[in-house]
Each structure stands twice: as C-alpha cells, then as structure tokens.
Design an enzyme around this catalytic site. Structure first.
Site, short mmCIF file in Angstrom:
data_model
loop_
_atom_site.label_atom_id
_atom_site.label_comp_id
_atom_site.label_asym_id
_atom_site.label_seq_id
_atom_site.Cartn_x
_atom_site.Cartn_y
_atom_site.Cartn_z
CB SER A 126 49.38 21.91 70.11
OG SER A 126 48.68 22.47 71.19
CG ASP A 143 51.94 28.73 73.08
OD1 ASP A 143 50.73 28.94 73.27
OD2 ASP A 143 52.38 27.71 72.51
CG HIS A 180 49.63 27.50 70.32
ND1 HIS A 180 50.25 26.65 71.20
CD2 HIS A 180 48.76 26.73 69.61
CE1 HIS A 180 49.76 25.43 71.05
NE2 HIS A 180 48.87 25.46 70.09
#
Length: 690
Positions: free
Chosen positions: A542, A628, A663
């Site tokens: 991320s 995501d 995600h």
C-alpha cells in the site's frame, strides 16, 4: 515466454501550466466504480492485459512451484487449525471466534458465561462456499443478545451488505442493507441499528437509523458529511451509553454524541472541528474523557469535560501533555481508565484508578515487542485483556485484574510444528540518518546466521499515516529466517514510532524523509555486516508499496529485489483525481496538488510512476487487486508497464493481479497463506536461497 508489452496511448495531462504525458492512462477503467461492484464489467482490453501479465508471472515463477508448495506446507503447519479466540464475556454470555480443522473461515460462536453448549451464530466457512472472495465485516450482538447485526463483502471491494439474524434460530430477517462500511451499532432498545453507507465514489458519508423489521427505504438519515475530504464512522463508548458519530480525515476530527437510550434524538456536537486538531471520546457517568492534541499537545493529552456541556471551553487536563510520550488510545471503565502509550519507541499500558488518580504501568523487558489492548464488551469490570508478542515470542493473551494487579495467561499462540525461541535473536539497532536523526530497526535472525555480509536481508517498511509497524510474532517470516535470511523492520519517519513529530517529519513536503530513512537503514545494515549491498530485498504494501517504488528509483543498486504489494505508486495522478475514494481525505497526508503548485511539485518529485527512469532496476514483484478501492488495480499495472518500457536491464519484472479480491488479497486463511508463500518464494529466488 516474452513479457507483455502494454500499448502506449499517450494522453497529455496539464496542471499549473505543467504538461505531462501519460502513456498508460488507458489502463484506468472509465467505469471503475462499476468494476468495484461487478468485476465482470471490466473492459476486455484491460482484462486481457492483466491476464497476460498474470500468465507471464506464473511462467516466470514456474521454477519455484515446488518451493511455493513447501513454504505453504510449513506455514500451514505452524497454524493451529482448530483454533479459537479467548471468549469475551458480556452479561450472561461469552462470545468467541473458532476455526474448525481445514476451514478457511471462522465460526462466530457464543456460550453461557459459565460455559456449556455452544451456539453457532455465524458459520462463515459454510457461508463462503461458492464464493471466490468472502469477508465478514462485523458481527455485533444486540444489548439483549437476541439479534446479530452482521455484514459480508463477496467482491473484495469493501462494500458490505448488512443483515440481521436471530441469535437462537440462525434465521436472517428480511432486513438487507447494501453498500455499507460493514460495521453497525445498536441502540439500547436492541431494535434500533445505526450504520454508515458509501456514496457512488466509495466514501462513507451518511449514517442512517434503521428499525429492525421496517422497510429499508424508511430508514432515517441521521448525519451526513458533506465535505468529501472527511470520512464518517459510527462507534460506541465502552459504557454503551453513547454512540459516537466520528467525522475525520488524517489530521482533523469531530465527534457527535447520540444517547443510546434516546436513539431518535439528534446527534449532539462535542466540539467543532479545527484544522489539524484531533480528538477521541469515551465516557463515564457525567464525564467525557477525551484524547486530543489540542493546545499544542503534539503527543496528545487526556482531558475531561461534562457530558452536559462538552465544548472546548470546559476541557480540563487530566493527563497533561508530555513531549516524547505518545498516547495512542484510551478506554474508560467504571472504576479505571486505561491508556496505551509509546515512549522510547516501545509501547506500554498505563492503568489509572479514577477515584484516587493512582497510576501503574504494564511493561515488558524484551528489546522489541508488540503490545495491544484487547476488545472487551463490559464496562463494570476490573478485568483488562491485552496481547503481547515479540519477533521471537508467539502471541500471548492475558487477563489483568486492574484492582489486584494479578496477571493471568489465557492463551498462548500454539505453533504445532514447533517453535524454539532460543534459536532466534531479536534486536533493536539505531541507524544514523543523514540529517542527524536516528532510525530504529527491529531485527530477527537465527543465532547461527553469519553476520559477515553474506546473508540476504529482507527490509520491511511502511512509513505513512502515522502507522507504526509492530515488532510482533509472525509464523510466515520464520520461513525466511530459517533459510538464513535476516528479517528487519525499518521504523522510518511517517510512522509514530518516536512520537507525533516522527510522523510529521515524514509526510507532505517532508515525505522524502521516509525514503531517505529506508535507504539509510539498508546502507547501515550493509556497512555493519548484517548483509551487503545488492543482497537486500525491500518489501512494503500500500503506502509501503509507494516506498518501494520510490527507493527503487532512488537507489536501485542497493537492492537485490523488491516486493510491492498493492503499491500506491501513481501518487500524482491519484491525488489529482478528486473522484477517487481516498483522494480528498488524503490531501492532508500528501498535499493537494490541485490547489497548490508547491504540493504538485513536491509529489511530482517522488511519485514512483512519474520518476521511472532509464536505469538498471532490481527484480520487482508487484501485486494488485482488481476490486481494491484503496489502491486501484491500475496503479501497479501502469507502473509495471512503464518500468518494462524504460528500464535498461533484464532483471525479472512481474505483475500479479488478484482478479477476485481487493486490498487485502485472498479472504481465506489458507488462500492468503498461498499468496504469502508466492511472494516469499520470489524473495528466496532473487536472494539465491530458493
């Protein structure tokens, strides 16, 4: 097999009189909102490219398939398959989650407080059958224990459908509320439910009140956040008396109270939002307990205020600000207040008796460890639950009597295949950064690993949003360490490891301190003989994936490989796109390049996608998720396409897109282990330990 070469469709992008060319903007689906909810609507040409990349990655990693299987087998062998959480008491019942042997997903269960027959409230493993992805967002029982509010996401897009179930019969009522954030909070009447919904751009912006059994279209809008830069949430005080409507971005918050015993009353403001001022609220009797950074309390303080008139003019310091002691959170019980804080980079728990003001701390002796407060339902209790682990010590769950100070070990993480902590070393070292700061690093390695520069080293980093990466136990990293790889966590600026200032020095116009700290950590570990240049594999996800992209541009020869999970690498384009879910709330973190030319230039100077150059990059594995909503799939796809067209060497460059998840990757505990085994195999391959 030849790597896929993405077509170039140049698009000219202009802002502040500056023109850029983006050759791969076409990989961003015009209907991305629809794709989040229905992945089958992805444009065929984009799907074809992603699938070609997946096929290439599979072919390039074919020589590690036996290793992947071995890694998965040993990681799974460290999991107690028929595991369960320590039951959490609440009135006549105790609630827990429990896995059956072989199950991907848990059961949510309860028993009578004294024990006895178990009632299965949610059999998530059975519910997940037939779904490529299935995740439970929450399972919250009503105060009278008759109903369960639960939510599920079967796309990976974090858009949850909220349901209500009878606890005893297991029957779901007709109530079904779509596109929620997953959590729900009950009012005291056990029939009124509050929940948060997502707008068309996937932002939590409205809170509704629902009466169980009534039509959804009759639900009442309780609160709406009109500023797209603020996200909205609903919570509850430990006492259960007040529901908390929380509006926040990354540096500003505002809380409204709803009396749980008067759920139809309008929300009541605690204190109006002020830029760069945060506060969280808990409650006891006629008093609110407020954790805040108001009045220059950079590392936070705790104040009290009367429930009847909670404005800032009535805030009174209870735990004053102390520079260097960062207060992370507080929970208020009937007779005690508990706070989690960090000082000197290490966490501790402090208990305060409310009547006398007497305090005592719970701390541990290892050089690096992780400490966390457990979730408890009860308010009138002396029992506090907390968890402890270190990089060598498996997780332990304790019950701690705040009155007698007696500590009882309730559960220790079992490692069925065996774990001998004496075989490993965990250490903390401090690295000099170029500007005089020192960066903490947590290290884990086997005692028999040579520290002569010959060992490969995995260097993990994050460094954003004030998030601290704990020095906690992990069954998966042992597979690296047992193969002679040193595991290191760089606690770089952008986290709060050394207080709020550490965070402030790694965001917005100071963001590049995060990257420089990570590079300094790698240089130090090589210079001190833990490893050598070119033997370091960087790993981040991320915002940590953005870190990976930035350091690959800045110091490619330092690294022998890079793993970038769901990497936030197209920073400038994302922050210029106000329609994306996280963009407006994240301007305080990165800067607003739409409004500010200085912010534009600051982001443009490090945005990994925009700074890809004609240079020899290390081997890179990029991992994305099609649905995501946090880091959209096209960020790693565009980044890899540009790297492949620009880099000057033939080092492996792989993109793996999970076409059925978002995600967090796969939802099942074993499916997620397979993904970890895949990435670990890549690390061992590039480190010549496969």
């Amino acid at each position: 097999m030849n790597p896929p070469i993405a077509a170039k469709h140049p698009v000219a992008l202009e802002a502040h009189g500056i023109t850029r060319q983006d050759d791969y903007a076409w990989l961003r689906a015009d209907n991305w909102q629809e794709v989040m909810r229905d992945p089958s609507t992805l444009a065929p040409e984009i799907r074809a490219h992603l699938e070609a990349e997946n096929a290439y990655t599979k072919a390039e990693m074919a020589d590690t398939e036996a290793l992947q299987a071995a890694l998965f087998k040993e990681m799974r062998a460290r999991i107690k398959e028929d595991d369960s959480s320590v039951p959490a008491p609440d009135g006549p019942y105790a609630y827990a989650s429990r896995y059956l042997e072989g199950a991907e997903q848990p059961r949510i269960v309860r028993t009578a407080r004294e024990g006895g027959p178990e009632t299965v409230l949610l059999d998530v493993d059975a519910m997940a059958k037939g779904h490529a992805y299935y995740e439970i967002g929450g399972a919250d029982h009503s105060p009278d224990h008759a109903l369960i509010a639960w939510a599920y996401d079967d796309k990976g897009s974090e858009a949850y459908t909220l349901r209500v179930r009878e606890a005893e019969t297991g029957i779901d009522l007709p109530d079904a509320i779509e596109t929620t954030t997953g959590g729900a909070v009950w009012a005291a009447d056990s029939r009124t439910l509050f929940y948060t919904v997502l707008d068309d751009n996937h932002r939590p912006c409205r809170i509704y009140r629902h009466k169980v059994g009534s039509p959804i279209d009759e639900d009442v809008l309780v609160f709406e956040e009109t500023n797209p830069g603020f996200f909205l949430g609903i919570g509850q005080t430990q006492s259960g008396r007040y529901l908390l409507v929380d509006s926040h971005d990354h540096e500003t918050s505002e809380v409204h109270l709803i009396d749980a015993e008067a759920p139809e009353a309008p929300p009541r403001l605690v204190a109006p939002r002020r830029p760069a001022e945060e506060y969280d609220v808990d409650h006891n009797g006629d008093t609110l307990y407020i954790l805040t950074n108001a009045d220059g309390a950079e590392d936070f303080k705790i104040v009290t205020a009367p429930v009847a008139n909670p404005g800032r003019e009535n805030w009174t310091d209870l735990v004053p600000h102390q520079p260097g002691r960062l207060i992370l959170g507080l929970t208020v019980y009937k007779d005690f207040m508990v706070r989690l804080e960090r000082e000197g980079g290490l966490p501790r728990i402090v208990i305060r008796q409310l009547a006398s003001g007497e305090e005592h701390a719970i701390a541990f002796d290892e050089e690096a460890y992780s400490l966390g407060l457990g979730d408890g339902y009860e308010f009138d209790t002396t029992m506090l639950r907390f968890t402890y682990s270190s990089m060598t010590t498996p997780s332990r769950v304790y019950d701690y009597d705040m009155a007698t100070r007696e500590r009882v070990l309730r559960k220790e993480q079992e490692v069925p295949s065996g774990h001998d902590a004496s075989l490993y070393v965990t250490r903390r070292v401090f690295v000099p950064a170029g500007d005089g700061e020192t960066v903490p690093i947590s290290l884990l390695y086997r005692k028999d690993t040579p520290l002569d520069g010959s060992a490969p080293l995995l260097l993990y980093g994050y460094g954003s949003y004030g998030i601290t990466i704990p020095a906690s136990f992990s069954i998966t990293r042992l597979s690296l360490v047992d193969r002679g790889v040193i595991y290191a966590i760089a606690h770089i600026r952008g986290g709060k490891d050394k207080g709020f200032r550490w965070y402030a020095d790694g965001r917005r116009e100071k963001k590049q301190n995060s990257f420089r700290d990570f590079i300094a950590a790698g240089e130090y570990l090589a210079a001190e003989g833990f490893t050598a240049r070119g033997k370091i594999v960087g790993w981040g996800g991320s915002a940590g994936g953005m870190l990976m992209g930035a350091v690959a541009n800045m110091a490619p020869d330092l690294f022998g490989g890079i793993v970038a999970e769901v990497p936030f690498v197209d920073v400038l384009n994302t922050m210029l796109d106000a329609t994306l879910p996280l963009t407006p709330p994240e301007w305080p973190e990165w800067g607003n390049p739409i409004e500010s030319v200085a912010d534009y230039q600051s982001i443009a100077a490090y945005s990994p996608y925009d700074n890809v150059g004609a240079k020899a990059y290390p081997p890179i594995l990029a991992i994305g998720g099609l649905t995501d909503p946090r880091v959209t799939y096209w960020e790693p796809a565009k980044w890899v396409a540009k790297l492949r067209a620009t880099k000057t060497n033939d080092a492996p460059l792989l993109l793996k897109t999970n076409m059925d998840a978002g995600h967090g990757g796969a939802s099942g505990r074993f499916d997620s282990l397979k993904e970890t085994a895949f990435a670990t195999a890549f690390v061992l391959k590039v480190a010549d330990r496969a």
